[in-house]
Design an enzyme around this catalytic site. Structure first.
Site, PDB file in Angstrom:
ATOM      1  N   TRP A   1     -14.311   0.574  27.252  1.00 49.36           N
ATOM      2  CA  TRP A   1     -14.861  -0.329  26.239  1.00 49.36           C
ATOM      3  C   TRP A   1     -16.328  -0.064  26.006  1.00 49.36           C
ATOM      4  CZ3 TRP A   1     -11.436  -1.869  23.140  1.00 49.36           C
ATOM      5  CH2 TRP A   1     -10.119  -2.044  23.593  1.00 49.36           C
TER       6      TRP A   1
ATOM      7  N   ASP B   1     -20.731  -7.477  26.725  1.00 49.98           N
ATOM      8  CA  ASP B   1     -19.352  -7.675  26.244  1.00 49.98           C
ATOM      9  C   ASP B   1     -18.578  -8.288  27.406  1.00 49.98           C
ATOM     10  OD1 ASP B   1     -16.723  -7.621  25.548  1.00 49.98           O
ATOM     11  OD2 ASP B   1     -16.576  -5.443  25.330  1.00 49.98           O
TER      12      ASP B   1
ATOM     13  N   LYS C   1      -8.391 -13.247  26.766  1.00 46.68           N
ATOM     14  CA  LYS C   1      -8.212 -13.022  28.202  1.00 46.68           C
ATOM     15  C   LYS C   1      -8.229 -14.372  28.925  1.00 46.68           C
ATOM     16  CE  LYS C   1      -9.334  -8.683  27.002  1.00 46.68           C
ATOM     17  NZ  LYS C   1      -8.441  -7.542  26.918  1.00 46.68           N
TER      18      LYS C   1
END
Lengths: 360, 360
Positions: free
Chosen positions: B102, B172, B196
């Site tokens: 990511w 992030d 999540k």
């Protein structure tokens, strides 16, 4: 549970059957032991949901080969940037037809990325009519012509798809999407936020002619890049899975209720009833030119606007919700999307008749 | 209905109590006669939902004055563009610490908007450890330093917030958001996709220090402009209402279950159990350096990877779902977010023990 008739301009009412299905499956979709909200978007279950929804949308609108169907985030307002970023290309020019608030916002946003011109506007007439086609100042080298087939706030709708020659036509179809058949082949891009006729807020459908893809501005955020999203089946990143699923249920409902042809017939009947009632009254009025009246959003004014608050309060009590007009127009607005049953329009007319009797 | 234990990395499992509440209210939220999905986002009902969710999130993370909390669309991947567009400013430089897939994507996207540098990367170690702070090549004139506190694919997590001096720190936090307390004042921007620990896919939370707003690149799409969205209470355009509502229900669930402190304690216990079991076995292994192991995502490999398919099939049969590892790492991955009950981890360990016995 007492469901109301919800005339909200968006998010708007959904078919009760769609909500009932979603409710039944909320903790366990089809024996998977999990909610659609909990599924990996890469797993077989969600992929089957996404593919079915995409196929059903293609079927509903008879989307031709050579067009991709995307399910993105960011709303139509996100596409106000997405369209110029993807399409302006080297020409850097685009023409906008402005027939209400949303078109105004669209052209303003496009101005960040190039020479976005207002080629025609109905603003001088307070957006109560569509500028005659002969007066549009279109440029031969424009990358596209953008218009808003239905303006939600003013209640102004194009009676037909305008002819703009060979320039790709782009439509913000948010508030009339799936309300009637449309010849997709006339368009370069159609985009629509779901929250009027197609599902809940949070997902935006983009139907794009493939040959227009692949020329995005280098600064296009990847989540708005049509080519990258098309290559990834709209899963370049995690999509708005539940909203996509809800759209799929709504597509199934439309298919089961006569398709967009069935919707068009019912929508025309609902709108005609309401406009006929308004036009037959001195107590209520609609300011829009008859040929440009929206079948989806019906603004109406009371002859005496000091009664607005009373009207809205009594309507709410009668189970007729969210009838307040947009502040830029005032008065009332009844949004009568696909999922508004004809009985809801009848109930509204009955209420309006009674209110006129009591206060006229 | 048989709910499974769902180890998906995201969208991931949600608290069953949250789903039950959503199910009960799906056709009629609190006597309004409509679903949350059908409400005008400008109406009192939805505004109350949005405000409550925002206030609860501020409470959960003890967000200080001087920070705004936004609920946007586009996912963390949208913020990969949003962060540089909003923050790079005149310096046009930003430093990225890359500890997995990511982070790699984030720096690549930022490169569209300026000089985005990889200041440190764990790639040479296959992202199994965090590059030592002393080796980071930070630049004094960087507009910000970006990192990924938890990398979902590799299962690598920073044990603490790194010190980057006066440069604004941007995180992030998608896959560790709300899993433990965090000192927001150490950050310039925290962003997180909901799917999540916070809710369903389709909404992205951004917590931004107010003094960093108002310097967005002129080409920032308005939907990604922090200042414009903050001024509009995240309703510059129609927000993803239902996803926002689901986050609000999840925040209430976290508050009722000990807050982020309670989550942290339970998450630490769940992770310890699973890592202890893996480390005590020659049949399973986790390649990540112990001090950098994720409490949220636990990748593990079988000594004999020809058994992977059998493992996954039998696990699925046992009600342990979505354990397949990411293709770039292989093997298995158990994501054990807030909503994964400790009993789910126990069931996984029992299954793993049995599978080792049968196949070891």
């Amino acid at each position: 549970m007492a469901r109301v008739y919800n005339f909200s301009a968006g998010p708007g009412t959904l078919p009760v059957e769609v909500l009932e299905t979603a409710q039944a499956d909320l903790l366990d979709w089809h024996g998977t032991g999990m909610s659609v909200m909990e599924m990996s978007h890469r797993g077989d279950a969600f992929v089957s949901i996404a593919e079915k929804a995409t196929a059903d949308l293609r079927k509903l609108l008879d989307v031709p080969e050579g067009y991709s169907v995307l399910f993105l985030q960011g709303g139509a307002a996100g596409q106000f940037a997405g369209v110029p970023l993807n399409l302006m290309g080297d020409a850097g020019r685009a023409d906008y037809i402005v027939t209400g608030n949303w078109g105004k916002k669209a052209v303003k946003e496009a101005g960040k990325y190039g020479d976005a011109q207002v080629a025609a506007t109905g603003e001088a007439d307070a957006f109560t009519r569509i500028p005659p086609r002969a007066d549009w100042q279109l440029r031969d080298d424009a990358a596209y012509v953008h218009y808003t087939p239905n303006e939600t706030i003013q209640g102004v709708e194009f009676p037909e798809v305008p002819d703009v020659g060979d320039t790709p036509l782009v439509a913000d179809m948010s508030s009339s999407f799936l309300s009637q058949p449309v010849d997709v082949s006339k368009f370069g891009v159609i985009y629509a936020g779901a929250q009027k006729n197609a599902g809940p807020a949070g997902v935006t459908m983009v139907i794009v002619r493939d040959e227009l893809m692949g020329r995005a501005n280098a600064q296009t955020p990847m989540v708005l890049d049509y080519k990258q999203q098309a290559d990834a089946d709209s899963m370049l990143n995690t999509p708005p899975c539940f909203a996509w699923y809800m759209c799929g249920l709504t597509f199934e409902w439309i298919l089961a209720n006569g398709g967009v042809e069935g919707m068009a017939e019912r929508n025309a009947r609902k709108a005609r009833k309401l406009y006929d009632f308004i036009d037959g009254s001195d107590f209520y009025r609609n300011p829009v030119a008859p040929e440009a009246r929206s079948r989806m959003n019906v603004p109406f004014l009371l002859a005496d606007d000091s009664l607005d608050k009373t009207f809205l309060a009594q309507a709410e009590e009668a189970g007729l919700s969210t009838l307040k007009g947009h502040r830029s127009v005032g008065g009332m607005r009844a949004s009568i999307y696909n999922a508004m049953p004809e009985a809801g329009v009848d109930a509204l007319i009955d209420f309006m008749r009674g209110f006129e009797k009591d206060n006229g």
